[in-house]
Design a protein around this motif. Structure first.
Motif, PDB file in Angstrom:
ATOM      1  N   SER A   1       0.822  -1.217   0.000  1.00 23.56           N
ATOM      2  CA  SER A   1       0.000   0.000   0.000  1.00 23.56           C
ATOM      3  C   SER A   1       0.848   1.257   0.000  1.00 23.56           C
ATOM      4  CB  SER A   1      -0.939   0.009   1.211  1.00 23.56           C
ATOM      5  OG  SER A   1      -0.188   0.023   2.421  1.00 23.56           O
ATOM      6  N   LEU A   2       2.100   1.154   0.467  1.00 25.76           N
ATOM      7  CA  LEU A   2       3.009   2.301   0.496  1.00 25.76           C
ATOM      8  C   LEU A   2       4.006   2.264  -0.658  1.00 25.76           C
ATOM      9  CD1 LEU A   2       3.804   2.505   4.337  1.00 25.76           C
ATOM     10  CD2 LEU A   2       2.149   3.858   3.028  1.00 25.76           C
ATOM     11  N   GLY A   3       3.852   1.274  -1.536  1.00 23.73           N
ATOM     12  CA  GLY A   3       4.766   1.168  -2.673  1.00 23.73           C
ATOM     13  C   GLY A   3       6.189   0.861  -2.270  1.00 23.73           C
ATOM     14  N   GLN A   4       6.372   0.122  -1.175  1.00 19.45           N
ATOM     15  CA  GLN A   4       7.701  -0.099  -0.617  1.00 19.45           C
ATOM     16  C   GLN A   4       8.412  -1.317  -1.212  1.00 19.45           C
ATOM     17  OE1 GLN A   4       6.560  -0.321   3.543  1.00 19.45           O
ATOM     18  NE2 GLN A   4       7.356   1.728   3.940  1.00 19.45           N
ATOM     19  N   ASN A   5       9.637  -1.101  -1.662  1.00 21.10           N
ATOM     20  CA  ASN A   5      10.572  -2.162  -2.046  1.00 21.10           C
ATOM     21  C   ASN A   5      11.941  -1.683  -1.573  1.00 21.10           C
ATOM     22  OD1 ASN A   5       8.414  -2.102  -4.503  1.00 21.10           O
ATOM     23  ND2 ASN A   5       9.046  -4.192  -4.065  1.00 21.10           N
ATOM     24  N   PHE A   6      12.476  -2.311  -0.542  1.00 17.56           N
ATOM     25  CA  PHE A   6      13.687  -1.801   0.106  1.00 17.56           C
ATOM     26  C   PHE A   6      14.953  -2.302  -0.580  1.00 17.56           C
ATOM     27  CE2 PHE A   6      10.838  -2.147   4.047  1.00 17.56           C
ATOM     28  CZ  PHE A   6      10.329  -0.874   3.850  1.00 17.56           C
ATOM     29  N   LEU A   7      15.929  -1.416  -0.714  1.00 18.16           N
ATOM     30  CA  LEU A   7      17.257  -1.783  -1.196  1.00 18.16           C
ATOM     31  C   LEU A   7      18.143  -2.045   0.016  1.00 18.16           C
ATOM     32  CD1 LEU A   7      17.984   0.728  -4.104  1.00 18.16           C
ATOM     33  CD2 LEU A   7      17.970  -1.759  -4.273  1.00 18.16           C
TER      34      LEU A   7
ATOM     35  N   PRO B   1      12.543   6.963   2.370  1.00 15.07           N
ATOM     36  CA  PRO B   1      13.820   6.313   2.691  1.00 15.07           C
ATOM     37  C   PRO B   1      13.683   4.935   3.318  1.00 15.07           C
ATOM     38  CG  PRO B   1      13.322   8.027   4.294  1.00 15.07           C
ATOM     39  CD  PRO B   1      12.308   8.166   3.198  1.00 15.07           C
ATOM     40  N   GLY B   2      12.500   4.595   3.835  1.00 13.99           N
ATOM     41  CA  GLY B   2      12.338   3.279   4.467  1.00 13.99           C
ATOM     42  C   GLY B   2      13.317   3.113   5.620  1.00 13.99           C
TER      43      GLY B   2
ATOM     44  N   ALA C   1      18.329  -5.084 -10.930  1.00 15.97           N
ATOM     45  CA  ALA C   1      17.515  -6.297 -11.032  1.00 15.97           C
ATOM     46  C   ALA C   1      16.532  -6.400  -9.868  1.00 15.97           C
ATOM     47  CB  ALA C   1      18.424  -7.523 -11.049  1.00 15.97           C
ATOM     48  N   PRO C   2      15.412  -7.089 -10.076  1.00 16.52           N
ATOM     49  CA  PRO C   2      14.432  -7.268  -8.998  1.00 16.52           C
ATOM     50  C   PRO C   2      15.028  -7.906  -7.752  1.00 16.52           C
ATOM     51  CG  PRO C   2      13.482  -7.921 -11.097  1.00 16.52           C
ATOM     52  CD  PRO C   2      14.925  -7.653 -11.358  1.00 16.52           C
ATOM     53  N   SER C   3      16.014  -8.780  -7.926  1.00 15.73           N
ATOM     54  CA  SER C   3      16.601  -9.504  -6.801  1.00 15.73           C
ATOM     55  C   SER C   3      17.317  -8.590  -5.807  1.00 15.73           C
ATOM     56  CB  SER C   3      17.586 -10.554  -7.298  1.00 15.73           C
ATOM     57  OG  SER C   3      18.604  -9.956  -8.085  1.00 15.73           O
ATOM     58  N   ALA C   4      17.586  -7.342  -6.197  1.00 18.44           N
ATOM     59  CA  ALA C   4      18.276  -6.408  -5.298  1.00 18.44           C
ATOM     60  C   ALA C   4      17.344  -5.831  -4.243  1.00 18.44           C
ATOM     61  CB  ALA C   4      18.903  -5.279  -6.109  1.00 18.44           C
ATOM     62  N   PHE C   5      16.032  -6.020  -4.432  1.00 19.78           N
ATOM     63  CA  PHE C   5      15.049  -5.411  -3.537  1.00 19.78           C
ATOM     64  C   PHE C   5      14.435  -6.445  -2.605  1.00 19.78           C
ATOM     65  CE2 PHE C   5      15.205  -2.829  -7.347  1.00 19.78           C
ATOM     66  CZ  PHE C   5      15.110  -1.527  -6.897  1.00 19.78           C
ATOM     67  N   MET C   6      13.871  -5.929  -1.516  1.00 17.59           N
ATOM     68  CA  MET C   6      13.083  -6.764  -0.613  1.00 17.59           C
ATOM     69  C   MET C   6      11.747  -6.067  -0.354  1.00 17.59           C
ATOM     70  SD  MET C   6      13.904  -8.261   3.197  1.00 17.59           S
ATOM     71  CE  MET C   6      13.234  -6.835   4.065  1.00 17.59           C
ATOM     72  N   PRO C   7      10.630  -6.675  -0.748  1.00 18.61           N
ATOM     73  CA  PRO C   7      10.531  -7.863  -1.588  1.00 18.61           C
ATOM     74  C   PRO C   7      10.881  -7.519  -3.034  1.00 18.61           C
ATOM     75  CG  PRO C   7       8.361  -6.917  -1.264  1.00 18.61           C
ATOM     76  CD  PRO C   7       9.298  -6.110  -0.409  1.00 18.61           C
ATOM     77  N   PRO C   8      11.282  -8.526  -3.832  1.00 16.84           N
ATOM     78  CA  PRO C   8      11.625  -8.242  -5.221  1.00 16.84           C
ATOM     79  C   PRO C   8      10.389  -7.851  -6.019  1.00 16.84           C
ATOM     80  CG  PRO C   8      12.000 -10.573  -4.672  1.00 16.84           C
ATOM     81  CD  PRO C   8      11.486  -9.916  -3.452  1.00 16.84           C
TER      82      PRO C   8
END
Length: 281
Positions: free
Chosen positions: A24-30, A56-57, A190-197
Motif C-alpha cells: 500500500s506504500l509502494g515499498q521495495n527496500f534496497l 527512505p524506508g 535487477a528485482p533480486s536487489a530489492f526486498m521484496p523483489p
C-alpha cells in the motif's frame, strides 16, 4: 556487502523494528549498501548539497548519502516504523539528517532549504513516482529549487521518460521531461536487489533542469499533450478536438501537418501548439 558506517546491518534494523514492506506504500527496500552507495555517487558532488530523499524506508540510501559526505539529508517518510529507524541514523550523524514525518505529496521545501545547492535522490515509492515527477517538472517559477533529480523508476517508466519522437513509448511524460530537462538512464537494477523483489527491472535516472526551456504555458502544455496522447493512434486533427478548439486552425497556426500523430511531433512542435492554443483561447 560493504560496511559504510558503524550502524547495524539493514536486515537487523528491519527485523528489530518490524519494517515489513507494505504494498500500500509502494515499498521495495534496497538492502545492498554497495548498490545504495553507487546511487549516492551518481548524485555527486554531495559535500555542499542538501539532499531531499523521498520514502527512505529503513535508511539504506540515507546512510550512503551521509557516509559519502552529503552536507544534509532531508528524509520524508510516512511509515512510522521506518521513522524510528531513521532517528537512529540521525543520532549517528548529528545535525545532518532531518526526518520529516509525512506524505511526500504534501511536502513543501519552504523553510527546509538553505542557500546551497539542493537535489532529490530517492528510490521512489512506485505508486507515487510519476505523480511526484510531474509535480517537480511543472514547478513555477523555473529554474526550480533543485539542481538535479536522481531517481529510481520501473524500467518501463524510465524508458518513457527518456523517449524521443517516433518511439512507441514517447508520450506526455516524455514531452514534459524533454521540454524542461535533460534526462539519462544511468543503470538498471535487477528485482533480486530489492526486498521484496518487484516483478519488474528498475532503472536509475538522472534529470538535470534546462536553464532556459522554450517559453510556453506549462498548464496549457499539460492539457494539450493529454489530449494529443489520449488518442495517440488518431491524427492530431481528430485527437485535438477534445480541447474544444478548432483543431485545423490550431495546427495550421503551429505549422504542423494535421494528419500527423502525437508520437511523431517533437517537443518544439508541442511548444508551438501550446503557444498557438494560448493565442486563440
Amino acid at each position: 556487502m560493504a560496511q559504510i558506517d558503524d550502524l547495524p546491518p539493514l536486515r537487523e534494523v528491519i527485523r528489530r523494528h518490524g519494517i515489513i514492506a507494505r504494498k500500500s506504500l509502494g515499498q521495495n527496500f534496497l538492502l545492498d549498501l554497495n548498490l545504495t552507495s553507487r546511487i549516492a555517487r551518481a548524485a555527486a558532488p554531495l559535500a555542499d548539497a542538501t539532499v531531499v530523499e523521498i520514502g527512505p524506508g529503513p535508511g539504506g540510501l540515507t546512510r550512503a548519502l551521509l557516509a559519502l559526505g552529503a552536507k544534509r539529508v532531508i528524509a520524508v517518510e510516512r511509515d512510522e516504523r521506518a521513522i524510528v529507524a531513521l532517528h537512529e541514523i540521525a543520532q549517528r550523524y548529528p545535525g545532518r539528517l532531518d526526518v520529516i514525518a509525512g506524505d511526500a505529496l504534501d511536502f513543501e521545501t519552504a523553510g527546509h532549504l538553505d542557500d546551497g545547492p539542493a537535489r532529490v535522490v530517492a528510490n521512489l515509492p512506485y505508486n507515487i513516482a510519476t505523480v511526484l515527477l510531474v509535480d517537480w517538472l511543472t514547478l513555477e517559477p523555473w529554474p526550480p529549487w533543485y539542481d538535479q533529480l536522481v531517481l529510481m523508476f520501473q524500467r518501463e517508466v524510465a524508458e518513457r521518460i527518456v523517449a524521443g519522437p517516433g518511439s512507441k513509448v514517447y508520450g506526455r511524460l516524455s514531452v514534459l521531461v524533454g521540454w524542461r530537462m535533460q534526462a539519462k538512464i544511468l543503470f538498471d537494477i535487477a528485482p533480486s536487489a530489492f526486498m521484496p523483489p518487484p516483478k519488474v527491472t528498475s532503472s536509475l535516472v538522472r534529470l538535470v533542469p534546462r536553464a532556459r526551456p522554450l517559453a510556453c504555458d506549462v498548464k496549457v502544455l499539460q492539457k494539450l499533450t493529454e489530449a494529443a496522447f489520449g488518442q495517440r493512434r488518431k491524427m492530431l486533427r481528430q485527437s485535438l478536438k477534445a480541447l474544444g478548439a478548432d483543431a485545423a486552425a490550431l495546427l495550421e497556426r503551429a505549422g504542423i501537418d494535421p494528419t500527423a500523430r502525437a508520437e511523431d511531433i517533437p517537443i518544439e512542435g508541442f511548444v508551438a501548439l501550446t503557444r498557438a492554443f494560448s493565442a486563440i483561447s
